[in-house]
Design an enzyme around this catalytic site. Structure first.
Site, PDB file in Angstrom:
ATOM      1  N   ALA A 104      36.515 -41.928  38.701  1.00  0.00           N
ATOM      2  CA  ALA A 104      36.469 -40.470  38.758  1.00  0.00           C
ATOM      3  C   ALA A 104      37.532 -40.045  39.759  1.00  0.00           C
ATOM      4  CB  ALA A 104      35.093 -39.991  39.206  1.00  0.00           C
ATOM      5  N   CYS A 105      38.106 -38.879  39.528  1.00  0.00           N
ATOM      6  CA  CYS A 105      39.104 -38.329  40.448  1.00  0.00           C
ATOM      7  C   CYS A 105      38.816 -36.845  40.575  1.00  0.00           C
ATOM      8  CB  CYS A 105      40.507 -38.572  39.912  1.00  0.00           C
ATOM      9  SG  CYS A 105      41.803 -37.986  41.018  1.00  0.00           S
ATOM     10  N   VAL A 106      38.568 -36.415  41.805  1.00  0.00           N
ATOM     11  CA  VAL A 106      38.200 -35.021  42.029  1.00  0.00           C
ATOM     12  C   VAL A 106      39.005 -34.422  43.175  1.00  0.00           C
ATOM     13  CG1 VAL A 106      35.847 -35.300  41.149  1.00  0.00           C
ATOM     14  CG2 VAL A 106      36.301 -35.667  43.557  1.00  0.00           C
TER      15      VAL A 106
END
Length: 125
Positions: A104-106
């Site tokens: 995931a990349c936020v």
């Protein structure tokens, strides 16, 4: 019983947490900022350089647990600015050239020490 991971080859924790924890065959690596272990200073330079430093720090903690980056099954990348995604992705890909882990990349409002990137990982021995 959980095993606390601690290595001088990665930055010391800057709060009340461990660099990593091994629980059975799972290894949980705390979020790694791009600190240089030898100096304790936040790396300056491009966000790609910072990404590589964060991943080197993760790798050092994994080694302490008897793992490698090939054992990583999940990562989370926290970015100060999602516009850095392409550069971060290019640097990240060099550490996981095959069989990349789930990820995931936020974008986040702020990271400790005003860093631009932080990465955490879960590995399976």
């Amino acid at each position: 019983m959980n095993k606390i991971l601690n290595t001088p080859n990665a930055p010391a924790a800057i709060g009340p947490y461990s660099q990593g924890v091994q629980c059975g065959n799972l290894v949980f690596v705390s979020g790694q900022l791009p600190f240089v272990p030898a100096t304790g200073e936040l790396l300056s330079g491009s966000v790609g350089d910072m990404t590589r430093q964060s991943l080197k720090n993760i790798e050092a903690i994994l080694v302490e647990a008897g793992c490698t980056l090939a054992d990583v099954v999940k990562t989370t990348i926290f970015l100060k600015d999602l516009n850095d995604f392409a550069e971060v992705n290019a640097a990240y890909a060099t550490f996981f050239p095959e069989n990349a882990p789930a990820r995931a990349c936020v974008q986040v409002a702020k990271l400790p020490r005003d860093a631009r990137v932080e990465i955490e990982a879960i590995a399976c021995k």
